[in-house]
Structures are given as C-alpha cells and as structure tokens.
Motif scaffolding. Structure first.
Motif, short mmCIF file in Angstrom:
data_model
loop_
_atom_site.label_atom_id
_atom_site.label_comp_id
_atom_site.label_asym_id
_atom_site.label_seq_id
_atom_site.Cartn_x
_atom_site.Cartn_y
_atom_site.Cartn_z
N ALA A 1 0.81 -1.22 0.00
CA ALA A 1 0.00 0.00 0.00
C ALA A 1 0.84 1.27 0.00
O ALA A 1 0.33 2.34 -0.36
CB ALA A 1 -0.92 0.00 1.22
N ARG B 1 0.91 3.56 -3.13
CA ARG B 1 -0.40 4.15 -3.41
C ARG B 1 -0.69 5.30 -2.44
O ARG B 1 -1.19 6.36 -2.83
CB ARG B 1 -1.49 3.07 -3.29
CG ARG B 1 -2.88 3.54 -3.66
CD ARG B 1 -3.90 2.45 -3.37
NE ARG B 1 -3.74 1.31 -4.24
CZ ARG B 1 -4.41 1.15 -5.39
NH1 ARG B 1 -5.30 2.04 -5.77
NH2 ARG B 1 -4.20 0.08 -6.13
N GLU C 1 1.45 8.37 -3.22
CA GLU C 1 0.94 9.10 -4.38
C GLU C 1 -0.24 9.98 -3.97
O GLU C 1 -0.34 11.14 -4.40
CB GLU C 1 0.49 8.11 -5.46
CG GLU C 1 -0.02 8.78 -6.73
CD GLU C 1 -0.41 7.78 -7.80
OE1 GLU C 1 -0.94 8.23 -8.85
OE2 GLU C 1 -0.19 6.56 -7.61
N LEU D 1 -7.86 8.76 -0.63
CA LEU D 1 -7.43 7.48 -1.22
C LEU D 1 -8.52 6.97 -2.16
O LEU D 1 -9.71 7.15 -1.89
CB LEU D 1 -7.18 6.45 -0.13
CG LEU D 1 -6.08 6.78 0.90
CD1 LEU D 1 -6.04 5.71 1.99
CD2 LEU D 1 -4.72 6.88 0.21
N CYS E 1 -6.93 1.05 2.10
CA CYS E 1 -5.68 0.30 2.24
C CYS E 1 -4.95 0.83 3.47
O CYS E 1 -5.26 1.92 3.95
CB CYS E 1 -4.81 0.42 0.98
SG CYS E 1 -4.27 2.10 0.60
#
Length: 293
Positions: A171, A174, A177, A189, A193
């Motif tokens: 995770a 992600r 980002e 998100l 996660c």
C-alpha cells in the motif's frame, strides 16, 4: 513460500514447551516448509542441522553471556532466529528498506514481549495461550504431539502477521501518491488500504477513503510519538445519530461520528471531505479562542 538456506533438520528441547520454542519452530517451517524438527533432551554427537533453544549455540539463550538487545530486552530463541532470518523473510513482499524497518518493528512489538516472558516469567497473554497446549500432568497425550499442535497454531498467527506486513508494504506507494496530491491537509485514497505508517509521518490531518461498509470514511491522522491528532472532529458531533449530525453540519449524507471523534462516515466523497473541512475550521476557531492574537 520461497525456501531459504537452512538445513533440512532442526533440533529443540523435549519436555515442557513455551511460546519461545513454539514460535521458533513455526518460523523455521515458514522459512523452509517441510523442515524436520525433532525434540530431544541431548543433542546427538555429530548432528549438523540447526539447533535452537538448547545446546548453548547461536540460537540458544540460556548460557552466560547470551545476547541482549540495546534496549535491555534479552533475546530468546525466537528473537535470535528472527534476527538472523526475519528481514530476509520479509523481503518476499517488501523492498529491502521496508523489510529492514518492518523486521525491527515486528521484533519490538511482537517478539520482544515473548522473549522477555521466556527470560523473566513476566507474563504474556500470548505466551500463556501457547503454554496451554502443554498436556496436563495426568494426561496420556505426549508433549511432542502437543508441541506440534502448538507449532501449527503459531504458524497461523505468523502467516497472518506476515501477510499484514506485506499488505502495508504494497500500500505504501499508493498512499504516497495520494499524499503528493493532498489538498489542505486532507488526503483522499481511491480505495481502502493501510495508510497509517505513511501518513503518520506527514503533514496530513485527515484521510478519506471508500469504506469497507459502503460510503466513505473520514479519519483523523495521528501524528507525533504520542499519536495525538492535531485536529479532531468537533465534540458536538461525538456519538450523535445521523439526523442530528445532518442538522449540526449541514451535510445531507453524514451518518456517523465516533464518540472518540476520530472517525466519521458519509454516503458521498464530497460530504466526507466537507466534514474534514468543518473540523479544521472548528479547530482553528478553538485555537484562536485559546491563543488570541
């Protein structure tokens, strides 16, 4: 699971067992599925496999001068095996940097309490649960049979803990980002996660994500060593029913605010983000009231 450079056979002590030698056996079986583990009272002469929790070797801790961590917690066999192989095992699902970090964290949070209990008898709920696998004094069941039942139990725990760690590692990219696209302290998100490790070391105040129960969750991001949040959801929202929350906030789809004020849920992403903005505004007002310019 990938096999590692371990011999095909291992020995540990016979008789009564503890969480230390049980989790050691479980770890070895995860490292090398099919490894043969035998329990003995004395190491046979010429044995060239791995020996743990007996014999005063590399993976024993009963001798004078046995290893102690920098924080003063003495190693037991489980900790010694993890020190040797844990980081390598975690690299199955983590980068080398992540594996080193997570191996140290797992040692601190999971292994050290078991090692400390084994060395001092200080008490541990998990160690007590594993110890309950030992046969009663008047049982006809052999200690060896119960030991391997306990190892299977410990294997299940270790597997799930490893899966949890690998999920956090998967995770991370992600979440980073999403953090790069943060707006005014709110991270959004695109799926639920694990996010705490990344965001707790950032400037994020809130995180919004699709809830596993439907709709969207908005959660306070803890920060600092004490885990305190810089902004909570307003006290007036805490534990209120949906209708009352909608009246207080003007958000038509807000459904829930935890009584501890760290979580709200809404039906829409827009309202979840708006709830964070309202909490920020309330927090700013409170700060100004306490520390007027």
């Amino acid at each position: 699971m990938q096999q590692y450079e371990l011999p095909p056979y291992a020995l540990t002590h016979a008789g009564k067992f503890h969480a230390d030698d049980v989790f050691s056996g479980a770890l070895l079986r995860l490292l090398r599925p099919g490894i043969g583990i035998s329990r003995v009272f004395q190491i046979p002469e010429g044995f060239d496999g791995l020996v743990f929790d007996i014999g005063w070797g590399e993976f024993d801790h009963h001798q004078q001068g046995a290893p102690v961590r920098e924080n003063g917690v003495p190693y037991a066999a489980f900790g010694l095996l993890w020190r040797a192989f844990g980081e390598q095992l975690l690299r199955r699902g983590c980068s080398p940097e992540e594996a080193a970090r997570e191996a140290a964290h797992f040692d601190e949070k999971f292994i050290q309490p078991l090692d400390l209990d084994d060395n001092t008898g200080c008490g541990s709920e998990l160690a007590s649960a594993v110890g309950a696998f030992n046969p009663a004094w008047d049982s006809d069941v052999s200690a060896d049979e119960r030991y391997f039942e306990a190892v299977e139990f410990a294997c299940g725990i270790l597997k799930r803990k490893l899966e949890e760690i690998w999920a956090v590692c998967r995770a991370s990219a992600r979440v980073r980002e999403a953090l790069a696209n943060m707006q005014n302290g709110v991270v959004v998100l695109d799926c639920y996660c694990p996010w705490k490790y990344v965001l707790a070391h950032s400037d994020a105040q809130f995180v919004v994500y699709p809830s596993q129960r439907g709709g969207f969750g908005a959660q306070v991001v803890p920060s600092g060593e004490d885990g305190e949040a810089p902004v909570d959801f307003p006290a007036a929202w805490a534990g209120q029913e949906a209708e009352k929350l909608q009246q207080l906030t003007g958000l038509s789809t807000i459904r829930f605010c935890h009584k501890s004020r760290f979580l709200v849920t809404c039906d829409t992403l827009e309202d979840a983000v708006a709830a964070c903005r309202l909490a920020q505004q309330a927090g700013e007002k409170k700060t100004k009231e306490m520390f007027p310019a």
